[in-house]
Design a protein around this motif. Structure first.
Motif, short mmCIF file in Angstrom:
data_model
loop_
_atom_site.label_atom_id
_atom_site.label_comp_id
_atom_site.label_asym_id
_atom_site.label_seq_id
_atom_site.Cartn_x
_atom_site.Cartn_y
_atom_site.Cartn_z
N TYR A 1 0.49 -1.23 0.26
CA TYR A 1 0.14 0.02 -0.56
C TYR A 1 1.07 1.36 0.61
CZ TYR A 1 -4.03 -1.94 0.93
OH TYR A 1 -5.34 -2.78 0.83
N ALA B 1 -8.10 1.58 6.07
CA ALA B 1 -9.17 2.05 5.65
C ALA B 1 -10.10 1.14 5.23
CB ALA B 1 -9.09 3.07 4.29
N ASP B 2 -8.89 -0.05 4.21
CA ASP B 2 -8.91 -1.23 3.93
C ASP B 2 -9.47 -2.64 4.96
OD1 ASP B 2 -9.50 0.15 1.73
OD2 ASP B 2 -7.88 -1.20 0.76
N VAL B 3 -8.43 -2.34 6.11
CA VAL B 3 -8.93 -3.18 7.30
C VAL B 3 -9.88 -2.93 7.64
CG1 VAL B 3 -8.03 -3.99 9.46
CG2 VAL B 3 -6.81 -4.06 7.28
N GLY C 1 -12.70 -1.33 6.03
CA GLY C 1 -13.70 -1.33 5.81
C GLY C 1 -14.13 -3.30 5.41
N PRO D 1 -4.41 4.18 3.77
CA PRO D 1 -5.20 3.45 2.94
C PRO D 1 -5.13 2.07 3.22
CG PRO D 1 -3.35 4.07 1.66
CD PRO D 1 -3.22 5.03 3.17
N ALA D 2 -4.68 1.59 3.96
CA ALA D 2 -4.69 0.63 4.11
C ALA D 2 -5.07 -0.10 5.66
CB ALA D 2 -2.36 -0.52 4.33
N GLN E 1 -11.85 -4.94 2.93
CA GLN E 1 -11.20 -5.54 1.72
C GLN E 1 -10.12 -6.26 2.66
OE1 GLN E 1 -12.45 -2.24 2.24
NE2 GLN E 1 -14.31 -3.09 1.29
N VAL E 2 -9.41 -6.43 3.27
CA VAL E 2 -8.05 -6.72 4.21
C VAL E 2 -8.61 -8.09 5.56
CG1 VAL E 2 -5.74 -5.91 4.19
CG2 VAL E 2 -6.46 -5.71 2.13
#
Length: 145
Positions: A6, A14-16, A18, A11-12, A20-21
Motif C-alpha cells: 500500500y 481504511a481497507d482493514v 472496510g 489507505p491500508a 477488504q483486507v
C-alpha cells in the motif's frame, strides 16, 4: 498471509476497517485513531512487553508467537558531509526537545517511544537492526528481489 503493498498506512487501515483486507501490521502512531475509534481491533502488539497505550492487548509472545517484535525506527539524518560540530549541536537541541516533559508526553501519547541518544548510538542501533533482519530473512529462506 499474503503481502499487499500500500502507499501508506492510512489507505491500508481504511481497507482493514472496510473488510477488504483481513489484517495488517501497523505501528501505533498510524493505527491509534482507528483502534481508539473502534474501526479496527488490535489483536497483539509486536513488542517485548505490553504497551501502556494498549494495556489490554497481549504481546505476540503471550499468544505463543515468540520473537515477533517490530518497531518503526525514526531518526533525524543530515547529509554525510555535515561537519561533526554541527551534527553534535543539532543532536543536543533535538535531545533537549525530546526530553522536554510536554514533548515527551505527546510523543508517548502518539505511540512513539522517545529516545534521545547520540548519532553513534543511533548508527549502532541501525546496524544491529539491519543484521537482525538479514538473519531473519535468511532463516526464513526469503528471497528479496
Amino acid at each position: 498471509m499474503t503481502h499487499a503493498p500500500y502507499r501508506g498506512a492510512a489507505p491500508a487501515l481504511a481497507d482493514v476497517a472496510g473488510g477488504q483486507v483481513p489484517a495488517m501490521m501497523v505501528d501505533l502512531a498510524a493505527g491509534a485513531g482507528f483502534i481508539k475509534g473502534g474501526k479496527v481491533r488490535a489483536l497483539a502488539v509486536a513488542n517485548a512487553t505490553r504497551l501502556p497505550q494498549l494495556p489490554d492487548v497481549p504481546t505476540f509472545a503471550e499468544l505463543g508467537f515468540k520473537n515477533v517484535e517490530a518497531a518503526a525506527l525514526v531518526g533525524l539524518v543530515v547529509p554525510a558531509a555535515t561537519p561533526a560540530d554541527a551534527v553534535n549541536a543539532l543532536n543536543k537541541q533535538v535531545v533537549a526537545a525530546i526530553n522536554a516533559p510536554d514533548v515527551h508526553k505527546k510523543l508517548i501519547d502518539f505511540g512513539v517511544e522517545p529516545v534521545g541518544n547520540t548519532p553513534a548510538q543511533f548508527a549502532e542501533l541501525l546496524k544491529g537492526e539491519n543484521a537482525r533482519w538479514h538473519k531473519l530473512i535468511r532463516d526464513l529462506n526469503i528471497t528479496l528481489d
